[in-house]
Design a protein around this motif. Structure first.
Motif, short mmCIF file in Angstrom:
data_model
loop_
_atom_site.label_atom_id
_atom_site.label_comp_id
_atom_site.label_asym_id
_atom_site.label_seq_id
_atom_site.Cartn_x
_atom_site.Cartn_y
_atom_site.Cartn_z
N ARG A 1 0.78 -1.35 0.09
CA ARG A 1 0.00 0.07 0.11
C ARG A 1 1.09 1.27 -0.14
NH1 ARG A 1 -4.61 -0.51 3.93
NH2 ARG A 1 -6.18 1.77 2.64
N HIS A 2 1.96 1.35 0.81
CA HIS A 2 2.66 2.21 0.99
C HIS A 2 3.25 2.57 -0.82
CE1 HIS A 2 3.06 4.00 4.84
NE2 HIS A 2 3.19 2.44 5.13
N ARG A 3 3.95 1.44 -1.96
CA ARG A 3 4.06 1.39 -2.51
C ARG A 3 3.71 2.24 -4.16
NH1 ARG A 3 7.71 -4.08 -4.73
NH2 ARG A 3 8.39 -2.63 -7.01
N ILE A 4 1.96 2.01 -3.55
CA ILE A 4 1.34 2.29 -4.48
C ILE A 4 1.00 3.53 -4.09
CG2 ILE A 4 -1.42 2.43 -4.97
CD1 ILE A 4 -1.70 -0.19 -4.64
N ASP A 5 1.34 4.18 -2.83
CA ASP A 5 1.24 5.99 -2.56
C ASP A 5 2.73 6.53 -3.17
OD1 ASP A 5 -1.27 5.72 -0.93
OD2 ASP A 5 -0.23 6.02 0.94
N ALA A 6 3.30 5.67 -2.94
CA ALA A 6 4.56 6.21 -3.80
C ALA A 6 4.67 6.35 -5.15
CB ALA A 6 5.83 5.56 -3.09
N GLU A 7 4.16 5.54 -5.76
CA GLU A 7 3.61 5.57 -7.18
C GLU A 7 2.95 6.66 -7.85
OE1 GLU A 7 5.46 3.77 -9.05
OE2 GLU A 7 4.41 3.70 -11.52
N ASN A 8 2.15 6.39 -6.25
CA ASN A 8 1.02 7.40 -6.97
C ASN A 8 1.87 9.18 -7.01
OD1 ASN A 8 -1.07 6.05 -7.99
ND2 ASN A 8 -2.17 6.25 -6.10
N ILE A 9 2.15 9.17 -5.59
CA ILE A 9 3.26 10.66 -5.93
C ILE A 9 3.88 10.75 -7.15
CG2 ILE A 9 4.56 11.46 -4.52
CD1 ILE A 9 2.15 11.64 -3.51
N ARG A 10 4.72 9.86 -7.54
CA ARG A 10 6.01 9.38 -8.56
C ARG A 10 4.46 10.19 -9.69
NH1 ARG A 10 8.96 6.37 -11.85
NH2 ARG A 10 7.49 4.84 -11.73
N ASN A 11 3.79 9.38 -10.11
CA ASN A 11 2.92 10.03 -11.68
C ASN A 11 2.64 11.36 -11.38
OD1 ASN A 11 3.63 7.50 -12.20
ND2 ASN A 11 1.45 6.06 -11.35
N LEU A 12 2.16 11.31 -10.10
CA LEU A 12 1.54 13.14 -9.91
C LEU A 12 2.42 14.04 -10.29
CD1 LEU A 12 -1.18 14.53 -8.53
CD2 LEU A 12 0.40 14.70 -6.92
N ALA A 13 3.81 13.99 -9.84
CA ALA A 13 4.54 14.83 -10.01
C ALA A 13 5.66 14.70 -11.91
CB ALA A 13 5.88 14.46 -9.17
N ARG A 14 5.13 13.55 -12.48
CA ARG A 14 4.99 13.37 -13.89
C ARG A 14 4.57 13.79 -14.90
NH1 ARG A 14 7.51 6.86 -14.86
NH2 ARG A 14 7.99 7.95 -16.87
N LEU A 15 2.58 13.51 -14.09
CA LEU A 15 1.73 14.12 -15.35
C LEU A 15 1.39 15.41 -14.98
CD1 LEU A 15 -0.51 11.49 -14.64
CD2 LEU A 15 0.86 11.67 -16.56
N ALA B 1 -5.22 12.27 -16.32
CA ALA B 1 -4.02 12.12 -14.84
C ALA B 1 -5.35 11.26 -14.49
CB ALA B 1 -3.81 12.93 -14.24
N ALA B 2 -6.23 11.17 -14.27
CA ALA B 2 -7.09 10.42 -12.95
C ALA B 2 -6.80 8.79 -13.89
CB ALA B 2 -8.87 10.27 -13.40
N PRO B 3 -6.68 8.68 -14.96
CA PRO B 3 -7.07 6.70 -14.78
C PRO B 3 -5.41 6.84 -15.15
CG PRO B 3 -7.04 7.74 -17.30
CD PRO B 3 -7.10 9.01 -16.17
N PHE B 4 -3.91 7.85 -14.13
CA PHE B 4 -2.84 6.73 -14.31
C PHE B 4 -2.84 6.68 -12.45
CE2 PHE B 4 -2.49 9.68 -17.98
CZ PHE B 4 -1.46 9.26 -18.81
N PHE B 5 -3.61 6.62 -12.08
CA PHE B 5 -3.50 6.69 -10.91
C PHE B 5 -3.87 5.21 -9.92
CE2 PHE B 5 -2.96 11.63 -10.19
CZ PHE B 5 -1.74 11.77 -11.16
N HIS B 6 -3.34 4.59 -9.28
CA HIS B 6 -3.34 3.48 -8.72
C HIS B 6 -4.51 3.38 -7.93
CE1 HIS B 6 -1.23 2.60 -11.63
NE2 HIS B 6 0.12 3.04 -11.04
N ASN B 7 -5.13 2.42 -6.95
CA ASN B 7 -6.14 2.33 -6.29
C ASN B 7 -6.02 1.63 -5.02
OD1 ASN B 7 -8.70 3.01 -5.56
ND2 ASN B 7 -9.73 2.55 -6.71
N GLY B 8 -5.90 1.19 -3.78
CA GLY B 8 -5.61 0.54 -2.69
C GLY B 8 -4.09 1.41 -1.49
N GLY B 9 -3.41 2.75 -2.37
CA GLY B 9 -2.89 2.95 -1.02
C GLY B 9 -3.68 4.08 -0.25
#
Lengths: 158, 208, 336
Positions: free
Chosen positions: C195-209, C219-227
């Motif tokens: 779950r932390h990993r998903i959070d981290a990935e979401n943050i990373r994608n957020l910055a990139r997008l 941008a919404a479809p790029f984020f992952h559920n479950g964090g």
């Protein structure tokens, strides 16, 4: 009815040897698994690992010792048979319980501590002295239980 | 007298040669002017191109540096995988422009708009930065390529013109002049010979 | 209780294997080497040495890094009782392999190349099986639910010819599968980590997008559920300046990965540091389990550390090989 007293004493001895022994077996097993893990990578650690693995084994010996005392007391190991009534038999059974219970749980706990310390010497071989002391602390309570069992056994008048 | 043309020394040739000399001199002057103009344009272009090239090289270095960051942080196969399919197209149109009789290529680039063609999960953010920088640099890079090609073509043209000018200046014109002088001298000689012959004949006639 | 004791052997074995991880000193020596050959010489004195010796060409280190990871994974596979723990770590490589094969397939239809050389043996699914399944379009036997995902990807491509959609589907799958894998295991730590990993990935994608100028809806479809952070909140952050993210996410642990974000002038420089701080943050999540002798999460910790180590080695060697500035390299290095 006169045999029941003896049988209760035998049950006490059996519990002391059996429970403390199985506790030790589990403890030694846990430590052994950890030791095997270390030795797969570093076979040179055998001496230290063996020492730490053997530590949880003492509870089994204490249990055996108590069992001997108990059956010696009721004269099952040769010598004149002593007549033991039900209350005396129960007393012997109860006197065996400290080492049976404390032996079982302390052996498992000591096994875990030993395993952790085996993991510790994998990282820091120079800290072996400390690694042996930590599981030995658990030993204290097994020794106290043994002491209590023997005092109780001695205090029962036949 | 090596430069002398092998022609019959008569008046016909002389007048023909004189016309050719005149044409050659005019051609020489024109070519010389062209050469000067070309060199001037060339130098100017070379100077601006040098600046442009330096600028682009610096930017390119920057691009590679950020790409290096992406490369250093990803499993190499994943990086290549990310770039396997590109969605955005790139069209390149080429036409020619005439600079002083040099046909210079002109490129027009049209980049597709969608820049993101890879998943975010298996790539690093530095890749975005690097690719964006590359995409931004691409038109400049192609412009630079076209300009450098033009410069090279101009250099070739200058070389050609200079060879022509030199040929005119050092071979053709001197040899024309030489021949003209030779023919004039020959004709003068003939005339003098003729004159003396006539005088001699006159004398013989008179003595009779 | 017996459940946790299952890991006595595995954890001790990993502890002993941890001794062979490169320590900060080794990384320092690597960083100090003048050029690539000398850096490789330093590396060959470590656990990577035996793989470096096998290399045919000089100055090759990527195959050695891959071989070492492969070795560690295959060892872990032999003694870790729950396959989910290492499957979790190998899953990204499966996704990578599938992407390579699918893109190869799509490319081939347009007359392009297939690039089988990009496949890696680091995934869970054997490469041969994967190739066989995708080549023959017989997806039935693919594990991890890929028997449904892969045909879906093919269909998506046929419909729109938009590779981004396919990529997004597979990325989504990467994280939903990780959640699935930890879901069936009784280890809270592993679940926390994912779950932390998903959070981290979401943050990373957020910055990139955000850097690419995406709108919230795009941008919404790029984020992952479950964090731990809800999707809505993540999506809403894209309209905020990145300096404020840390404050807005302060309720979640992942904000730690964003600390120091204010020092950056723009998102470009933030991204460089973000990837590192995210990795460090995830290391921190797993580090807690180091102190319990029987925690199965130690497996995750070790494998994660190994991945990080491989990444660090790659950063240094690629950097030195290309004459990058050592200060920049040092800033990229993950904490070891």
């Amino acid at each position: 009815m006169d045999q029941l007293g003896i049988m209760l004493a035998v049950l006490g001895a059996a519990l002391a040897a059996g429970l403390a022994g199985s506790g030790s077996a589990i403890g030694v097993g846990i430590a052994g698994e950890a030791g095997a893990g270390i030795m797969t990578e570093d076979p040179g650690k055998f001496g230290l690992v063996l020492l730490l693995q053997a530590l949880p084994g003492t509870q089994g010996i204490y249990g055996l010792l108590t069992a001997f005392f108990a059956i010696l007391k009721v004269g099952l190991l040769g010598g004149a048979t002593v007549s033991v009534n039900v209350w005396q038999g129960l007393g012997i059974l109860f006197a065996c319980l400290p080492i049976a219970i404390a032996g079982y749980y302390s052996a498992i706990a000591q096994g875990k501590t030993s395993a952790a310390c085996i993991q510790m010497i994998a990282k820091r071989p120079e800290e072996t002295g400390k690694a042996v002391i930590l599981p030995a602390m658990v030993e204290t309570y097994a020794v106290l239980a043994l002491l209590m069992s023997i005092i109780l056994l001695n205090s029962i008048q036949l | 007298m090596a430069k002398k043309l092998n022609v019959n020394p008569n008046r016909m040739e002389l007048s023909r040669l004189k016309i050719r000399l005149k044409v050659a001199k005019r051609g020489h002057k024109l070519l010389k002017d062209k050469q000067d103009a070309l060199i001037k344009a060339f130098l100017q272009k070379a100077r601006t191109l040098k600046d442009l090239r330096e600028k682009i090289e610096k930017e390119l270095e920057e691009c590679y540096r950020s790409f290096l960051l992406a490369r250093a942080q990803t499993f190499p196969a994943m990086l290549e995988q990310a770039l396997m399919i590109t969605g955005s197209g790139l069209s390149l149109k080429m036409s020619h422009r005439n600079i002083m009789s040099v046909l210079v290529p002109v490129f027009e680039v049209e980049q597709g708009d969608s820049s993101l063609n890879y998943g975010l999960g298996t790539t690093t953010g530095n890749l975005d930065v690097a690719l964006e920088k590359f995409a931004r640099l691409l038109p400049d890079l192609i412009f630079l390529a076209a300009e450098e090609k033009a410069l090279r073509l101009m250099a070739v043209e200058i070389e050609k013109t200079r060879r022509r000018v030199n040929a005119l200046e050092h071979v053709l014109i001197p040899s024309f002049q030489e021949t003209i002088r030779y023919i004039t001298m020959k004709l003068d000689e003939q005339e003098r010979a003729n004159l003396s012959r006539l005088m001699r004949i006159k004398e013989i006639v008179r003595s009779h | 209780m017996t459940r946790s004791i299952d890991y006595g052997y595995a954890v001790s074995r990993l502890r002993a294997m941890e001794n062979r991880l490169l320590d900060p000193g080794a990384f320092q020596r690597l960083l100090d080497s003048e050029d690539l050959p000398s850096a490789i010489r330093v590396l060959s004195e470590t656990s990577y040495g035996k793989w470096i010796l096998e290399q045919q060409q000089e100055n090759q280190f990527e195959p050695a890094i891959e071989a070492e990871l492969q070795y560690v994974y295959s060892e872990a596979e032999r003694f870790v009782p729950d396959p989910g723990l290492y499957q979790l770590c190998r899953l990204p490589y499966d996704i990578h392999n599938i992407k390579v094969l699918l893109k190869g397939l799509f490319n081939q239809k347009r007359g392009g190349v297939r690039r089988m050389d990009l496949l890696t043996a680091l995934g869970n699914i054997p490469v041969d099986d994967l190739v066989m399944a995708i080549e023959s379009e017989d997806y039935r036997l693919m594990p991890f639910g890929f028997h449904r995902t892969v045909p879906e990807c093919v269909m998506l491509w046929e419909q729109a010819h938009d590779i981004l959609q396919v990529e997004r589907l597979l990325d989504e799958k990467l994280f939903s599968l990780q959640l699935l894998i930890v879901g069936v295991m009784p280890f809270d730590g592993a679940r926390l980590f994912v779950r932390h990993r998903i959070d981290a990935e979401n943050i990373r994608n957020l910055a990139r997008l955000k850097r690419m100028g995406y709108e919230a809806a795009q941008a919404a479809p790029f984020f992952h559920n479950g964090g731990f952070v809800s999707l809505d909140r993540i999506v809403s952050l894209i309209n905020e300046p990145f300096e404020g993210w840390e404050r807005l996410l302060a309720f979640a642990d992942v904000s730690k990965a964003l600390s120091g974000g204010q020092e950056h002038a723009d998102l470009d420089s933030l991204l460089v540091d973000l990837e590192r701080s995210i990795d460090d943050y995830l290391t921190g999540v797993l580090e807690k389990f180091r102190y319990s002798s029987f925690a199965p999460e130690n497996v995750l910790y070790f494998l994660w550390k190994k991945e990080i180590e491989a990444r660090n080695v790659r950063i240094i060697l690629v950097g030195i090989g290309n004459g990058a500035d050592k200060a920049v390299l040092r800033r990229l290095l993950r904490h070891v």
